[in-house]
Design an enzyme around this catalytic site. Structure first.
Site, PDB file in Angstrom:
ATOM      1  N   LYS A  33     -10.736  -1.151  10.268  1.00  0.00           N
ATOM      2  CA  LYS A  33     -10.713  -2.385   9.474  1.00  0.00           C
ATOM      3  C   LYS A  33     -11.223  -3.589  10.270  1.00  0.00           C
ATOM      4  O   LYS A  33     -11.491  -4.639   9.693  1.00  0.00           O
ATOM      5  CB  LYS A  33      -9.283  -2.691   9.008  1.00  0.00           C
ATOM      6  CG  LYS A  33      -8.567  -1.578   8.288  1.00  0.00           C
ATOM      7  CD  LYS A  33      -8.979  -1.421   6.856  1.00  0.00           C
ATOM      8  CE  LYS A  33      -8.034  -0.458   6.142  1.00  0.00           C
ATOM      9  NZ  LYS A  33      -8.429  -0.193   4.755  1.00  0.00           N
ATOM     10  N   HIS A  57       0.861  -1.180   0.000  1.00  0.00           N
ATOM     11  CA  HIS A  57       0.000   0.000   0.000  1.00  0.00           C
ATOM     12  C   HIS A  57       0.898   1.230   0.000  1.00  0.00           C
ATOM     13  O   HIS A  57       2.020   1.193   0.494  1.00  0.00           O
ATOM     14  CB  HIS A  57      -0.866  -0.042   1.261  1.00  0.00           C
ATOM     15  CG  HIS A  57      -1.960   0.975   1.309  1.00  0.00           C
ATOM     16  ND1 HIS A  57      -1.733   2.292   1.647  1.00  0.00           N
ATOM     17  CD2 HIS A  57      -3.299   0.869   1.093  1.00  0.00           C
ATOM     18  CE1 HIS A  57      -2.876   2.952   1.638  1.00  0.00           C
ATOM     19  NE2 HIS A  57      -3.844   2.119   1.297  1.00  0.00           N
ATOM     20  N   CYS A 113      -4.712   2.270  -3.846  1.00  0.00           N
ATOM     21  CA  CYS A 113      -3.475   2.775  -3.231  1.00  0.00           C
ATOM     22  C   CYS A 113      -2.311   1.804  -3.411  1.00  0.00           C
ATOM     23  O   CYS A 113      -1.435   1.688  -2.550  1.00  0.00           O
ATOM     24  CB  CYS A 113      -3.687   3.086  -1.749  1.00  0.00           C
ATOM     25  SG  CYS A 113      -4.751   4.511  -1.465  1.00  0.00           S
ATOM     26  N   GLN A 167      -4.706  -5.250   6.764  1.00  0.00           N
ATOM     27  CA  GLN A 167      -5.667  -6.200   6.195  1.00  0.00           C
ATOM     28  C   GLN A 167      -5.647  -7.555   6.892  1.00  0.00           C
ATOM     29  O   GLN A 167      -6.580  -8.342   6.732  1.00  0.00           O
ATOM     30  CB  GLN A 167      -5.378  -6.398   4.700  1.00  0.00           C
ATOM     31  CG  GLN A 167      -5.536  -5.153   3.861  1.00  0.00           C
ATOM     32  CD  GLN A 167      -6.957  -4.639   3.830  1.00  0.00           C
ATOM     33  OE1 GLN A 167      -7.920  -5.400   3.874  1.00  0.00           O
ATOM     34  NE2 GLN A 167      -7.114  -3.328   3.751  1.00  0.00           N
ATOM     35  N   ASP A 205       2.899  -4.508   8.128  1.00  0.00           N
ATOM     36  CA  ASP A 205       1.659  -3.776   7.881  1.00  0.00           C
ATOM     37  C   ASP A 205       0.515  -4.772   8.029  1.00  0.00           C
ATOM     38  O   ASP A 205       0.288  -5.607   7.165  1.00  0.00           O
ATOM     39  CB  ASP A 205       1.683  -3.168   6.479  1.00  0.00           C
ATOM     40  CG  ASP A 205       0.369  -2.480   6.096  1.00  0.00           C
ATOM     41  OD1 ASP A 205      -0.611  -2.579   6.870  1.00  0.00           O
ATOM     42  OD2 ASP A 205       0.330  -1.854   5.026  1.00  0.00           O
TER      43      ASP A 205
END
Length: 414
Positions: free
Chosen positions: A234, A131, A372, A211, A208
């Site tokens: 999220k 991202h 993104c 997700q 990261d």
């Protein structure tokens, strides 16, 4: 479908859906089919009520007051820190830093640990599926420090080419900043292997988890990552609140990020000393109410059952993949063997935005564009995709509605 039905029955989806008020909406006189969960998830009543309850009954600033409301607000705020610690398996609550989200968490590391430890000629390793929030901060840092940013390529299935990752690792590698789950493709990266390989050359690892946290059981001590970042919105929580996990020794050794109230121990015009963890990185009045409500989202996920949620979403993914591949000229981007409930696709020469508009007219909410991840789109030679992403409250009937919606849109566009 038998397997999907069996798994479906282990999760009380109808009961779960009843707890999400927005899912009761209609658009264009049709019940909404919300499949934009990778962008943000909807919020259950538990979260909405927690947010309302804070402002109705508890609203006060935290940490600095001795009156009853201030103490109650502080207790509620810190209860979320303990909930996050347990949720991701951190060793101590002071390893949990509250931020505005994944983006701020990554920028915090880049502007503290990065500026302190990255020097000319050092290398930072990211992947081609990152991202923008896990690309741009490192580009800025590398430009400032005259360091080198290297990129692990992906294959046609949207999987990291691990042989290339191994080749790129060297004693010059100081940091590997990598996504656990691709927001565009759904690919689940072999994060444990990546962390071990990076540590073997002396590099730290930032994960990261924007997700991943909603789909997988995250245990940061087992992963042995050095930093882990995710966003509340999220995981069925409010927007504007997120988390940076860092190993305690690392966080203690890093310089401060922002200066102001709360992050200090003592201030004089000659010198300022800083507060202990985690307050060292939480300058100013934080997003108190949304942080308090984040605990309700975590509780909701844990009470529902992470493994049950994951099984249901995997069943939806398998069912949707099978149905969508039966549509002529539809191509799915991201066909990794190990992936979460995300399907990015294009149909022939139909622009993704056109498909998205027609699906919206049918009350089907999907995401269109580059998500993104422009470099990843360039890798596949496309401007973007249509992305359908699943959550615990989605149903097989909604997958059927998506398939019918795509077919109807194709007839209108071709």
């Amino acid at each position: 479908m038998e397997t999907a039905s069996a798994i479906f029955n282990t999760l009380p989806v109808s009961e779960i859906r009843s707890q999400f008020p927005l899912l009761q909406r209609t658009i264009n006189n049709k019940p909404i089919v919300y499949l934009d969960n990778a962008a943000t998830t909807q919020k259950p009543w538990a979260v909405i009520n927690a947010l309302r309850d804070f402002y109705v009954n508890t609203n006060a600033n935290i940490h600095r007051g001795i009156h009853t409301l201030a103490e109650e607000a502080t207790t509620a705020y810190e209860a979320t820190r303990l909930a996050v610690q347990s949720f991701i398996g951190a060793a101590a609550p002071e390893e949990i830093i509250f931020t505005r989200g994944t983006t701020e968490s990554i920028n915090l590391v880049a502007n503290t640990w990065g500026k302190q430890n990255i020097h000319e000629g050092d290398e930072i390793l990211i992947s081609a599926m990152e991202h923008h929030s896990n690309i741009v901060p490192w580009q800025i840092l590398c430009a400032e420090k005259k360091a080198v940013l290297k990129v692990v390529p992906v294959n046609d299935a949207g999987e990291l080419i691990m042989e290339e990752f191994e080749k790129l690792l060297s004693p010059k590698t100081k940091l590997v900043a990598i996504t656990y789950v691709s927001n565009s493709l759904g690919t689940i990266n072999p994060i444990s292997d990546i962390i071990t390989m990076a540590h073997n050359v002396g590099a730290l690892v930032l994960v990261d988890g924007a997700q991943a946290t909603v789909h997988l059981n995250i245990q940061v001590q087992q992963l042995n990552c050095d930093f882990y970042a995710f966003s509340g919105h999220k995981i069925y929580g409010p927007t504007g609140v997120g988390v940076l996990y860092g190993k305690k020794a690392l966080l203690e050794s890093m310089p401060v990020f922002m200066g102001g109230g709360e992050m200090i121990k003592e201030v004089s015009f000659e010198k300022t000393t800083y507060a202990v963890l985690p307050y060292k990185y939480e300058a100013g009045t934080p997003n108190i109410a949304d942080t308090v409500a984040l605990k309700a989202a975590i509780d909701f996920m844990q009470q529902t059952g992470i493994e049950k949620i994951q099984a249901h979403e995997n069943a939806l993914l398998a069912y949707a993949t099978d149905k969508m591949l039966q549509i002529d000229d539809l191509r799915i981007y991201g066909t990794a063997q190990n992936k979460t409930g995300v399907i990015s696709f294009l149909v022939k020469n139909i622009h993704p935005q056109d498909m998205g508009v027609l699906l919206d007219n049918q009350a089907i909410a999907v995401r269109t564009g580059h998500h993104c991840t422009q470099p990843l789109m360039h890798r596949f030679g496309i401007p973007g995709t249509v992305r359908a992403s699943f959550a615990m409250y989605n149903t097989f009937e909604e997958v059927d509605a998506l398939v019918k919606g795509i077919e109807k849109s194709i007839k209108m566009l071709l």
